[in-house]
Design a protein around this motif. Sequence first.
Motif, PDB file in Angstrom:
ATOM      1  N   VAL A  23      41.971  -3.536  15.745  1.00  0.00           N
ATOM      2  CA  VAL A  23      42.273  -4.748  14.829  1.00  0.00           C
ATOM      3  C   VAL A  23      43.811  -4.437  14.554  1.00  0.00           C
ATOM      4  O   VAL A  23      44.379  -3.498  14.679  1.00  0.00           O
ATOM      5  CB  VAL A  23      41.515  -4.339  13.690  1.00  0.00           C
ATOM      6  N   VAL A  24      44.162  -5.625  13.897  1.00  0.00           N
ATOM      7  CA  VAL A  24      45.658  -5.509  13.434  1.00  0.00           C
ATOM      8  C   VAL A  24      45.936  -4.816  12.237  1.00  0.00           C
ATOM      9  O   VAL A  24      46.937  -4.108  11.981  1.00  0.00           O
ATOM     10  CB  VAL A  24      46.013  -6.946  13.552  1.00  0.00           C
ATOM     11  N   ASP A  25      44.887  -5.207  11.365  1.00  0.00           N
ATOM     12  CA  ASP A  25      45.045  -4.745   9.659  1.00  0.00           C
ATOM     13  C   ASP A  25      44.477  -3.110   9.809  1.00  0.00           C
ATOM     14  O   ASP A  25      43.148  -3.053   9.474  1.00  0.00           O
ATOM     15  CB  ASP A  25      44.530  -5.659   8.757  1.00  0.00           C
ATOM     16  N   TRP A  26      45.174  -2.115  10.261  1.00  0.00           N
ATOM     17  CA  TRP A  26      44.574  -0.632  10.222  1.00  0.00           C
ATOM     18  C   TRP A  26      45.512   0.198   9.700  1.00  0.00           C
ATOM     19  O   TRP A  26      46.857   0.173  10.003  1.00  0.00           O
ATOM     20  CB  TRP A  26      44.246  -0.732  11.689  1.00  0.00           C
ATOM     21  N   VAL A  27      45.054   0.982   9.038  1.00  0.00           N
ATOM     22  CA  VAL A  27      45.740   2.274   8.334  1.00  0.00           C
ATOM     23  C   VAL A  27      45.149   3.525   8.673  1.00  0.00           C
ATOM     24  O   VAL A  27      43.813   3.752   8.545  1.00  0.00           O
ATOM     25  CB  VAL A  27      45.910   2.240   7.098  1.00  0.00           C
ATOM     26  N   ALA A  28      45.912   4.361   9.353  1.00  0.00           N
ATOM     27  CA  ALA A  28      45.261   5.870   9.788  1.00  0.00           C
ATOM     28  C   ALA A  28      45.711   7.014   8.714  1.00  0.00           C
ATOM     29  O   ALA A  28      46.920   6.882   8.610  1.00  0.00           O
ATOM     30  CB  ALA A  28      45.759   6.033  11.334  1.00  0.00           C
TER      31      ALA A  28
END
Length: 423
Positions: A248-253
Motif C-alpha cells: 500500500v502507499v499509505d504505510w508507516v512502519a
Amino acid sequence: MSGSLARFPRGSDPKDLLTEQVREAVRQSGVNPVERPETVRQLVADSLANHEDAVLAGSAAPLVEAQAWADTLVDSMAGFGPLQKYLDDPEVEELWINAPGQVFVARKGRSELTTVILESSQVRDLVERMLKPSGRRVDLSSPFVDAMLPDGSRLHVVIPDITAQHWAVNIRKFVAHAHRLDDLVELGSMTSSAAAFLDAAVRAGLNVIVSGATQAGKTTLLNCLLAAIPSAQRVITCEEVFELQPHVVDWVALQTRQSNLEGTGEIPLRRLVKEALRMRPDRLVVGEVRQEEALDLLIALNSGLPGMCSLHANSAREAVTKLCTLPLLAGENVSAGFVVPTVASSVDVVVHVARDHQGRRRVREIVALPGRAEESVIEIADLFVDRPEGLIRAAGFPPHGDRFAAAGIDVHALLAVDHEVAS
C-alpha cells in the motif's frame, strides 16, 4: 588508480600490494564500503586492470586466481567476510555460529556444518560491522541484540556470560519466494480455494492470526496476507525489526528500540501498539506477539480496528489458548474472565503453518472463531484441515458474513466444498 601504472616490486606478493592499494583507494574515496559495495567492487576491478597492464609491461608477476582474490577482498571490505558467500547463496535460509569453528547453514529446512573456521576476534568484528548500520549494540549490560542487515536479513546475537563461552550468532535471511497468496499456491503451500478464502477474509476486514513454529514461514505468509489489503487503506506495522512490507502507499512502519548505555530510552512493542492507535490506522499489524502487548492488540481489535499478527504455537487451537494467556502478563488486574471473551469476539481466523519432514512449509489448518466462549473454552470451527491427502475444506464457516457481503463477496459460494488438496 587506473590512470597510471602502479609500481609492483619484484619478489613481493602482488595480492598483498593490490589489497593495500584498494584499501587506500577506499579510504581516499570517503565512501562507506558496507553501504556502497559497488564502489568497492569497481575499485577492485580497476586495481586488477592496472595490475594486468603491469604484467604485460613486465613489471609485475601474474596474479594466480585473480577473480577469487577479488571476490574475497570485496567480501572482506564491503560484506561479511567468509560468511558473505552463504548470505549471497539463494538456497541458504539461515546461518548461525555456535563457536568460531562451528558455522552452520540451513538449506531447504536442513542444517549442515560449513568448512568456515573463524577466530573469536573475527566473530566480534563481524558482529560489530553487522550492527553498525542499525545503531544497535551488544555488551555486558545488553547481552542480547536483534537487528536487521542491509539486505533485510535478521540478526540475533547473544554473548557470554549468557552463553557459556562463545558468541552465538544467528542470521535469518529473508528469502521471500512468495509475495502474494497466489505465489504460495504455486509453491504448493496451500490450495487455491484456501488462498481465495484468505484473500477474501483480509479484504473483508477480518482479524487474522498466523501461528507456527520458528522458521515455519509465518512472516512470509503474513506478508502475503498484507498484499490482499485494499491499496487505499492506511496500514501501521509494529515490529521488533523491520520485516513486513504491505503493498500500500499509505504505510508507516514502527520498530522497537533498545535502551541506551544509561539504561533508558527503551521502546517496547507494547508502546508501539499504543502509539499506532493514535496514527489513524485502517489496519494494525504486529509482526509477532510474544508478551503483554497481546492485551493492547486485543483491545485494538475489539474496538473494530482490523488487524493481523503472528505468534509461536504448535497448532491453531494452541494459538488461541496462547492469546488467552499472554494478556495476563500485563498485570494482576487483567483476568481470564476478561481476556477469554475478548479473544473470542476479537479474533476471526487463525492460519497455522508448519514444515513437513522434508523441510517444506505448508499451511496445515485454517480455523474460525464464531465469537462464542463457554466456561473459558472458546468455540473453534474448522475451515480447512490437514489430512493424509493434504489440505481440504472442512464444514465450518467464518463469522461476520455481513462484512463479506459489504465487500461484495459471497462467502458461502467461496467456501463450497471441493476436493482440491495441497500435498
